[in-house]
Design a protein around this motif. Sequence first.
Motif, PDB file in Angstrom:
ATOM      1  N   ILE A 212       1.218 -15.819   1.599  1.00 23.45           N
ATOM      2  CA  ILE A 212       0.183 -15.522   2.187  1.00 23.45           C
ATOM      3  C   ILE A 212      -0.125 -14.150   2.224  1.00 23.45           C
ATOM      4  O   ILE A 212       0.895 -13.267   2.542  1.00 23.45           O
ATOM      5  N   ASP A 213      -1.272 -13.634   1.953  1.00 23.30           N
ATOM      6  CA  ASP A 213      -1.608 -12.513   1.630  1.00 23.30           C
ATOM      7  C   ASP A 213      -1.760 -11.577   2.897  1.00 23.30           C
ATOM      8  O   ASP A 213      -2.683 -12.290   3.660  1.00 23.30           O
ATOM      9  N   THR A 214      -0.879 -10.532   2.969  1.00 27.77           N
ATOM     10  CA  THR A 214      -1.001 -10.020   4.526  1.00 27.77           C
ATOM     11  C   THR A 214      -1.070  -8.384   4.304  1.00 27.77           C
ATOM     12  O   THR A 214      -0.727  -7.640   5.117  1.00 27.77           O
ATOM     13  N   GLN A 215      -1.646  -7.834   3.208  1.00 29.51           N
ATOM     14  CA  GLN A 215      -1.780  -6.426   2.806  1.00 29.51           C
ATOM     15  C   GLN A 215      -2.396  -5.897   3.688  1.00 29.51           C
ATOM     16  O   GLN A 215      -3.498  -6.341   4.166  1.00 29.51           O
ATOM     17  N   SER A 216      -1.920  -4.731   4.362  1.00 30.83           N
ATOM     18  CA  SER A 216      -2.596  -3.669   5.233  1.00 30.83           C
ATOM     19  C   SER A 216      -3.465  -2.928   4.714  1.00 30.83           C
ATOM     20  O   SER A 216      -3.228  -2.576   3.417  1.00 30.83           O
ATOM     21  N   ASP A 217      -4.446  -2.270   5.300  1.00 28.54           N
ATOM     22  CA  ASP A 217      -5.507  -1.333   4.626  1.00 28.54           C
ATOM     23  C   ASP A 217      -5.434  -0.225   5.453  1.00 28.54           C
ATOM     24  O   ASP A 217      -6.135  -0.250   6.823  1.00 28.54           O
ATOM     25  N   ALA A 218      -5.087   1.063   5.190  1.00 27.84           N
ATOM     26  CA  ALA A 218      -5.064   2.279   5.927  1.00 27.84           C
ATOM     27  C   ALA A 218      -6.572   2.711   6.228  1.00 27.84           C
ATOM     28  O   ALA A 218      -6.974   3.489   7.336  1.00 27.84           O
ATOM     29  N   ARG A 219      -7.448   2.364   5.337  1.00 26.73           N
ATOM     30  CA  ARG A 219      -8.829   2.856   5.696  1.00 26.73           C
ATOM     31  C   ARG A 219      -9.818   1.895   6.824  1.00 26.73           C
ATOM     32  O   ARG A 219     -10.920   2.490   7.259  1.00 26.73           O
ATOM     33  N   SER A 220      -9.201   0.972   7.115  1.00 23.47           N
ATOM     34  CA  SER A 220      -9.655   0.041   8.348  1.00 23.47           C
ATOM     35  C   SER A 220      -9.220   0.508   9.856  1.00 23.47           C
ATOM     36  O   SER A 220      -8.124   1.023   9.799  1.00 23.47           O
ATOM     37  N   PRO A 221     -10.210   0.655  10.435  1.00 26.18           N
ATOM     38  CA  PRO A 221      -9.937   1.355  11.915  1.00 26.18           C
ATOM     39  C   PRO A 221      -9.514   0.307  12.900  1.00 26.18           C
ATOM     40  O   PRO A 221      -9.112   0.489  13.774  1.00 26.18           O
ATOM     41  N   THR A 222      -9.651  -0.935  12.468  1.00 25.75           N
ATOM     42  CA  THR A 222      -8.997  -2.278  13.440  1.00 25.75           C
ATOM     43  C   THR A 222      -7.660  -2.378  13.276  1.00 25.75           C
ATOM     44  O   THR A 222      -6.680  -1.821  12.713  1.00 25.75           O
ATOM     45  N   GLN A 223      -7.193  -3.145  14.379  1.00 24.94           N
ATOM     46  CA  GLN A 223      -5.815  -3.639  14.535  1.00 24.94           C
ATOM     47  C   GLN A 223      -5.812  -4.976  14.904  1.00 24.94           C
ATOM     48  O   GLN A 223      -6.228  -5.529  15.932  1.00 24.94           O
ATOM     49  N   PRO A 224      -5.335  -5.706  13.935  1.00 27.01           N
ATOM     50  CA  PRO A 224      -4.863  -5.354  12.584  1.00 27.01           C
ATOM     51  C   PRO A 224      -6.042  -4.912  11.623  1.00 27.01           C
ATOM     52  O   PRO A 224      -6.936  -5.107  11.731  1.00 27.01           O
ATOM     53  N   SER A 225      -5.278  -4.002  10.825  1.00 30.70           N
ATOM     54  CA  SER A 225      -6.237  -3.605   9.816  1.00 30.70           C
ATOM     55  C   SER A 225      -6.994  -4.317   8.652  1.00 30.70           C
ATOM     56  O   SER A 225      -8.048  -4.146   8.309  1.00 30.70           O
ATOM     57  N   THR A 226      -6.389  -5.666   8.551  1.00 34.76           N
ATOM     58  CA  THR A 226      -6.860  -6.616   7.894  1.00 34.76           C
ATOM     59  C   THR A 226      -6.821  -8.058   8.441  1.00 34.76           C
ATOM     60  O   THR A 226      -5.438  -8.401   9.177  1.00 34.76           O
ATOM     61  N   GLU A 227      -7.528  -8.742   8.717  1.00 36.79           N
ATOM     62  CA  GLU A 227      -7.865  -9.915   9.465  1.00 36.79           C
ATOM     63  C   GLU A 227      -6.952 -11.189   8.864  1.00 36.79           C
ATOM     64  O   GLU A 227      -6.201 -11.858   9.754  1.00 36.79           O
ATOM     65  N   LYS A 228      -6.739 -11.071   7.558  1.00 37.32           N
ATOM     66  CA  LYS A 228      -5.856 -12.014   6.874  1.00 37.32           C
ATOM     67  C   LYS A 228      -4.422 -11.890   7.574  1.00 37.32           C
ATOM     68  O   LYS A 228      -3.688 -12.785   7.097  1.00 37.32           O
ATOM     69  N   GLN A 229      -3.701 -10.532   8.041  1.00 34.99           N
ATOM     70  CA  GLN A 229      -2.483 -10.857   8.676  1.00 34.99           C
ATOM     71  C   GLN A 229      -2.158 -11.765   9.644  1.00 34.99           C
ATOM     72  O   GLN A 229      -1.033 -12.218   9.932  1.00 34.99           O
ATOM     73  N   LYS A 230      -3.231 -12.101  10.394  1.00 32.61           N
ATOM     74  CA  LYS A 230      -3.312 -13.145  11.378  1.00 32.61           C
ATOM     75  C   LYS A 230      -3.064 -14.571  10.840  1.00 32.61           C
ATOM     76  O   LYS A 230      -2.649 -15.313  11.550  1.00 32.61           O
ATOM     77  N   ASN A 231      -3.268 -14.729   9.450  1.00 29.41           N
ATOM     78  CA  ASN A 231      -3.032 -16.040   9.031  1.00 29.41           C
ATOM     79  C   ASN A 231      -1.549 -16.404   8.882  1.00 29.41           C
ATOM     80  O   ASN A 231      -1.137 -17.401   9.412  1.00 29.41           O
ATOM     81  N   LEU A 232      -0.861 -15.308   8.637  1.00 36.11           N
ATOM     82  CA  LEU A 232       0.765 -15.477   8.745  1.00 36.11           C
ATOM     83  C   LEU A 232       1.208 -15.589  10.237  1.00 36.11           C
ATOM     84  O   LEU A 232       1.983 -16.247  10.618  1.00 36.11           O
TER      85      LEU A 232
END
Length: 411
Positions: free
Chosen positions: A15-35
């Motif tokens: 499951i791809d959960t790579q974070s992104d420092a350029r994103s201002p959101t929390q989590p920085s990438t929505e795909k983290q919620k898949n895990l």
Amino acid sequence: MADSVTDRFLRYVVIDTQSDARSPTQPSTEKQKNLGRLLAEELLAIGVTDAHLDEHGYVYGTIPATTSKNNVPVICFTAHMDTAPDFSGTGVKPQVMKNYQGGDIQLVGDRSQVIRVSEHPVLKDLVGHDIVTSDGTTLLGADDKAGIAEIMSAAEFLINNPDIKHGAIHILFTTDEEIGRGVDKVDLKKLGADFGYTMDGETAGTIEDETFSADAVEIAIKGVAMHPGFAYGKMENAIRIAGAIIDRLPKDQAPETTRGRDGFIHPTGISGVMEKANLSFIVRDFNEEGLKTKEALLEKITNDVMAGYPGSTYTFTVKEQYRNMKVVLDRHPEIVEYAVEAIRRAGMEPVRGSIRGGTDGSRLSFMGLPCPNIFAGGHAFHSPLEFVSSQDMEKAVKTIVELARLWEERA
């Protein structure tokens, strides 16, 4: 137990959960919620009845106490779901080498990627183990999905063995640890723990109660733009200015030339055009004084370079990231001492160490939740050479169980 923790780990790493420092959101990438959704569902399935995923991508859950004692501290075990932006985490294809018999490991997806014993001597201690790697085209994700799998396996084991006496145990899986925002939105009141342990370390048997102190530095340069055909004596190219700053960085204060307790100044990003350029750095040292000395040196280098460009200006911004958790943990020595004893009970010789980096535990300790770091068994983090031993993950599960038992015994 080894098969269980490995099966979980193999399920999570794809499951791809790579974070992104350029994103201002929390989590920085929505795909983290898949895990996160999967973990919450699995916790519910094994009997963690309050398990849930919150709006920030965190997973919370509680293993109820099995002791009649009412003075047992509430422990939290935590690990992070995201993988580092340093190398691709998309399309992970884990490979399992059963009964490793020694020697270098050539990865099947990219034959140029070889895990060499000369560079990773810990492999000499893993003969006979089942070694999990990526195929060489992505990182593996043992940092920190090994920790997640271990906590999940320990949770199931404890729930299925209520005869093991322990206090309430809280579970926390975080997002965005790799970009320094792992606990920004953690609700410590909801978590309700007295202290915690991150399962985010490396070699089996290691307990770490010290981290770097860490800051980020951003340098924004404004140059003087001019048509290159009419630039003589007028243009001040921001890209050249940025390059000059990088060129003057001390070679003996870089990550690639330091080890042990030496800190560093590390450029992590550069972008620009003729008119303006931006430089990003991380600065690391084990004490505050060393951190400030390195930042002063970086600003002096910047000043010296800028002196040669009188029409240009810059800003120098320092942002605190985390501080050495030893300052807090030394006030609560039993937290580390019990971890040392748990590691010994799990069949290993404990090794106390310092992290040339940080964990969620660094921030949590200063937020009021003292939190040292226990091994998860992975190696060569943030790279396609990442690997982990199934047997070492099993030892981490046993360590968690023994820690839960210890705190109840000694309450």
